[in-house]
Design an enzyme around this catalytic site. Structure first.
Site, PDB file in Angstrom:
ATOM      1  N   HIS A   1       0.836  -1.219   0.000  1.00 57.49           N
ATOM      2  CA  HIS A   1       0.000   0.000   0.000  1.00 57.49           C
ATOM      3  C   HIS A   1       0.864   1.260   0.000  1.00 57.49           C
ATOM      4  O   HIS A   1       1.278   1.746   1.048  1.00 57.49           O
ATOM      5  CB  HIS A   1      -0.908  -0.009   1.236  1.00 57.49           C
ATOM      6  CG  HIS A   1      -2.056   0.944   1.111  1.00 57.49           C
ATOM      7  ND1 HIS A   1      -3.322   0.660   1.558  1.00 57.49           N
ATOM      8  CD2 HIS A   1      -2.133   2.190   0.589  1.00 57.49           C
ATOM      9  CE1 HIS A   1      -4.121   1.678   1.314  1.00 57.49           C
ATOM     10  NE2 HIS A   1      -3.414   2.628   0.726  1.00 57.49           N
ATOM     11  N   HIS A  38       1.489   5.185  -2.115  1.00 59.15           N
ATOM     12  CA  HIS A  38       1.065   6.202  -3.100  1.00 59.15           C
ATOM     13  C   HIS A  38       2.320   6.810  -3.702  1.00 59.15           C
ATOM     14  O   HIS A  38       3.057   7.520  -3.018  1.00 59.15           O
ATOM     15  CB  HIS A  38       0.217   7.286  -2.422  1.00 59.15           C
ATOM     16  CG  HIS A  38      -1.067   6.750  -1.858  1.00 59.15           C
ATOM     17  ND1 HIS A  38      -2.229   6.678  -2.600  1.00 59.15           N
ATOM     18  CD2 HIS A  38      -1.365   6.219  -0.641  1.00 59.15           C
ATOM     19  CE1 HIS A  38      -3.190   6.139  -1.861  1.00 59.15           C
ATOM     20  NE2 HIS A  38      -2.693   5.847  -0.663  1.00 59.15           N
ATOM     21  N   ARG A  93       2.221   8.734  -6.443  1.00 61.18           N
ATOM     22  CA  ARG A  93       1.782  10.071  -6.897  1.00 61.18           C
ATOM     23  C   ARG A  93       2.005  10.390  -8.359  1.00 61.18           C
ATOM     24  O   ARG A  93       1.551  11.427  -8.821  1.00 61.18           O
ATOM     25  CB  ARG A  93       2.453  11.179  -6.058  1.00 61.18           C
ATOM     26  CG  ARG A  93       2.240  11.084  -4.555  1.00 61.18           C
ATOM     27  CD  ARG A  93       0.799  11.197  -4.178  1.00 61.18           C
ATOM     28  NE  ARG A  93       0.618  11.394  -2.746  1.00 61.18           N
ATOM     29  CZ  ARG A  93      -0.478  11.035  -2.091  1.00 61.18           C
ATOM     30  NH1 ARG A  93      -1.476  10.451  -2.740  1.00 61.18           N
ATOM     31  NH2 ARG A  93      -0.599  11.255  -0.807  1.00 61.18           N
ATOM     32  N   ASN A 109      -4.830   6.361  -7.237  1.00 58.50           N
ATOM     33  CA  ASN A 109      -5.378   7.730  -7.168  1.00 58.50           C
ATOM     34  C   ASN A 109      -4.373   8.786  -7.626  1.00 58.50           C
ATOM     35  O   ASN A 109      -3.969   9.670  -6.887  1.00 58.50           O
ATOM     36  CB  ASN A 109      -5.929   8.057  -5.766  1.00 58.50           C
ATOM     37  CG  ASN A 109      -4.908   7.939  -4.650  1.00 58.50           C
ATOM     38  OD1 ASN A 109      -3.866   7.303  -4.811  1.00 58.50           O
ATOM     39  ND2 ASN A 109      -5.180   8.556  -3.517  1.00 58.50           N
ATOM     40  N   ASP A 143      -8.863   2.828  -3.520  1.00 56.98           N
ATOM     41  CA  ASP A 143      -8.231   3.493  -2.384  1.00 56.98           C
ATOM     42  C   ASP A 143      -8.339   5.013  -2.457  1.00 56.98           C
ATOM     43  O   ASP A 143      -8.066   5.625  -3.471  1.00 56.98           O
ATOM     44  CB  ASP A 143      -6.761   3.109  -2.245  1.00 56.98           C
ATOM     45  CG  ASP A 143      -6.236   3.582  -0.903  1.00 56.98           C
ATOM     46  OD1 ASP A 143      -6.641   2.980   0.101  1.00 56.98           O
ATOM     47  OD2 ASP A 143      -5.506   4.576  -0.848  1.00 56.98           O
ATOM     48  N   HIS A 155     -10.738   0.069   0.479  1.00 55.26           N
ATOM     49  CA  HIS A 155     -10.573   1.176   1.428  1.00 55.26           C
ATOM     50  C   HIS A 155     -11.964   1.328   2.042  1.00 55.26           C
ATOM     51  O   HIS A 155     -12.858   1.928   1.442  1.00 55.26           O
ATOM     52  CB  HIS A 155     -10.129   2.440   0.678  1.00 55.26           C
ATOM     53  CG  HIS A 155     -10.228   3.699   1.464  1.00 55.26           C
ATOM     54  ND1 HIS A 155      -9.136   4.503   1.702  1.00 55.26           N
ATOM     55  CD2 HIS A 155     -11.261   4.314   2.071  1.00 55.26           C
ATOM     56  CE1 HIS A 155      -9.498   5.552   2.412  1.00 55.26           C
ATOM     57  NE2 HIS A 155     -10.799   5.460   2.650  1.00 55.26           N
ATOM     58  N   HIS A 180      -5.589  -0.901   5.432  1.00 51.49           N
ATOM     59  CA  HIS A 180      -5.437  -0.121   6.674  1.00 51.49           C
ATOM     60  C   HIS A 180      -6.557  -0.270   7.717  1.00 51.49           C
ATOM     61  O   HIS A 180      -7.294   0.681   7.975  1.00 51.49           O
ATOM     62  CB  HIS A 180      -5.203   1.349   6.366  1.00 51.49           C
ATOM     63  CG  HIS A 180      -6.035   1.920   5.229  1.00 51.49           C
ATOM     64  ND1 HIS A 180      -7.400   1.748   5.113  1.00 51.49           N
ATOM     65  CD2 HIS A 180      -5.670   2.673   4.158  1.00 51.49           C
ATOM     66  CE1 HIS A 180      -7.826   2.381   4.029  1.00 51.49           C
ATOM     67  NE2 HIS A 180      -6.799   2.945   3.434  1.00 51.49           N
ATOM     68  N   ASN A 216      -6.179   9.067   6.852  1.00 55.03           N
ATOM     69  CA  ASN A 216      -7.469   8.437   6.629  1.00 55.03           C
ATOM     70  C   ASN A 216      -7.285   6.951   6.275  1.00 55.03           C
ATOM     71  O   ASN A 216      -6.617   6.660   5.306  1.00 55.03           O
ATOM     72  CB  ASN A 216      -8.192   9.149   5.474  1.00 55.03           C
ATOM     73  CG  ASN A 216      -9.621   8.708   5.345  1.00 55.03           C
ATOM     74  OD1 ASN A 216     -10.206   8.182   6.298  1.00 55.03           O
ATOM     75  ND2 ASN A 216     -10.202   8.898   4.172  1.00 55.03           N
ATOM     76  N   ASP A 265       0.755   2.425   3.760  1.00 52.19           N
ATOM     77  CA  ASP A 265      -0.109   3.497   3.245  1.00 52.19           C
ATOM     78  C   ASP A 265       0.710   4.787   3.110  1.00 52.19           C
ATOM     79  O   ASP A 265       0.255   5.877   3.487  1.00 52.19           O
ATOM     80  CB  ASP A 265      -1.335   3.722   4.132  1.00 52.19           C
ATOM     81  CG  ASP A 265      -2.372   4.631   3.454  1.00 52.19           C
ATOM     82  OD1 ASP A 265      -2.185   4.979   2.275  1.00 52.19           O
ATOM     83  OD2 ASP A 265      -3.368   4.989   4.116  1.00 52.19           O
TER      84      ASP A 265
END
Ligand code: DOR
Length: 427
Positions: free
Chosen positions: A64, A66, A68, A98, A156, A183, A236, A282, A309
């Protein structure tokens, strides 16, 4: 590159090995476990690493992260995210969709993989979005993303609220053997919330996110996984109720796995008492009871893996009023020392911890990594579990300095990270 890792404590849960063993790497593979090393040591083309007193394990796999890119390169790039991973002992990362554009089609997946191949220093496994644009309405081209290299689908950061869409997503995912990563957040229940709902949020005058917003969706997704017989992975986990639901589902034989993050098993919502936006994440960091339940879940095997995460944001974005700051913690470079606390506190043995960072995540994404078996890709980490370190966000390889652990004294230092037989940390 040829590497001889001499005399370390080799911990490989995939083979039930926990003993002093020397490892030899050649042609990007785990080549042998040599007994006598004299001849090899004479060869100048072999890099010799003295690992005595250190742990040698399969490289960690983070399910998990990110990264970007594309779209938010000011927060992180595939290159900087991979460098942060290497510094944290991770040899493989699974990156969430995302981005901008969202990874909801084969061309974005191909772009990520191309960038990872040319600029990344660790293995990158992309996750495709469940719905187009993560809008929760129309399913993405799941088959095409699978063909392009996605290893899971997920919503997610932007959960699919429509249960019928989620059901269909699971049916499609099953056809391609892909796990669905959930998520779990009911956006109606969490709406406007910025931290855990409870005494602390009332005291601070901040809008809370109730545990129920997670639990309602964990229950829904378990129900749908049971209906569709699809592998569901809960991201998470943050609440005691979610652990309870997972326990019950596993007992009934539902194909469900789960992850916990270091921040959720280390901190309570008191971490935001100073309005520290670096602890705004989150799902939110919850109560002591929730934190204890997560540790229990890890101990019992209800929670299968540890994932970070990793959610990097810029300082400018985080240096605003609590309500306005984005959610997320930069987690790759503090994961091991925080996770080692679980061993120190008797929650997990070192072998169990390493299993949750290596073999278990590899199994979830059906990867041949996460093992030091002969012939396996040489993804290896060498670390000193006893070395005291002080977390210094200014030294992070990640562009995201957003950590609530800055200045913490912890034990556990990554010494070497090897990916496909190449040393990628230190560089
Ligand atoms: O804290 C979070 N940050 N949680 C998420 O679900 C998304 C992530 C992000 O992308 O920043």
């Amino acid at each position: 590159m040829k590497i001889l890792v001499k005399g370390g404590q080799l911990v490989d849960p995939s083979q039930e090995i926990n003993e002093i063993r020397t490892l030899y790497i050649e042609d990007g593979q785990i080549k042998s476990y040599p007994r006598g090393t004299k001849e090899l040591e004479k060869d100048p083309s072999i890099k010799v690493i003295d690992a005595s007193g250190k742990i040698v394990s399969p490289g960690f796999i983070d399910l998990h992260v990110h990264l970007r890119e594309p779209g938010f390169e000011h927060k992180e790039t595939i290159r900087t995210g991979c460098m942060a991973a290497a510094a944290g002992g991770f040899t493989s990362v699974v990156c969430m969709p995302n981005t901008n554009p969202v990874n909801d089609n084969a061309s974005v997946t191909e772009y990520i993989l191309l960038k990872a191949r040319t600029e990344g220093v660790v293995n990158v496994f992309p996750v495709g979005a469940i719905t187009k644009g993560q809008k929760g309405e129309e399913l993405s081209e799941i088959g095409e993303m699978w063909e392009a290299g996605c290893i899971a689908i997920s919503d997610d950061g932007r959960p699919v609220m429509n249960s019928r869409v989620m059901r269909h997503a699971m049916e499609y995912a099953k056809a391609f053997g892909l796990p669905v990563i959930s998520h779990a957040e009911d956006l109606y229940l969490s709406s406007g919330g910025v931290m855990n709902e409870g005494f602390t949020s009332t005291m601070l005058g901040l809008r809370g996110i109730p545990n129920a917003s997670e639990e309602v969706m964990v229950a829904r997704d378990i129900t749908l996984a049971e209906l569709t017989k699809t592998h569901l992975h809960i991201a998470h986990v943050s609440t005691a109720g979610a652990v309870r639901l997972m326990r019950e589902a596993k007992k009934r034989g539902v194909k469900v796995t789960a992850e916990a993050t270091p921040h959720h098993f280390t901190l309570t919502d008191k971490a935001v008492l100073s309005y520290d936006t670096n602890a705004k994440v989150n799902p939110p960091i919850r109560s002591k009871e929730d934190m204890e339940a997560i540790k229990e879940g890890l101990n019992e095997g209800i929670i299968d893996i540890i994932a970070t995460d990793h959610a990097p944001h810029t300082e400018d974005e985080k240096k605003v009023e609590f309500d306005l700051a984005p959610f997320g913690i930069s987690g790759l470079e503090t994961a091991l020392p925080l996770a080692l606390k679980l061993v120190e506190d008797g929650i997990l043995t070192l072998t169990e911890l390493i299993r949750k960072l290596t073999f278990n995540p590899a199994q979830i994404i059906k990867s041949d990594r996460g093992t030091l078996k002969l012939g396996a890709p040489a993804d290896v980490v060498i670390f000193d579990p006893n070395k005291t370190i002080k977390v210094d966000r200014e030294k992070f390889r990640s562009k995201g300095k957003n950590t609530p652990f800055h200045g913490w004294q912890l034990s556990g230092q990554i010494l070497y990270t090897v990916v496909g037989g190449h040393i990628v940390f230190p560089t």
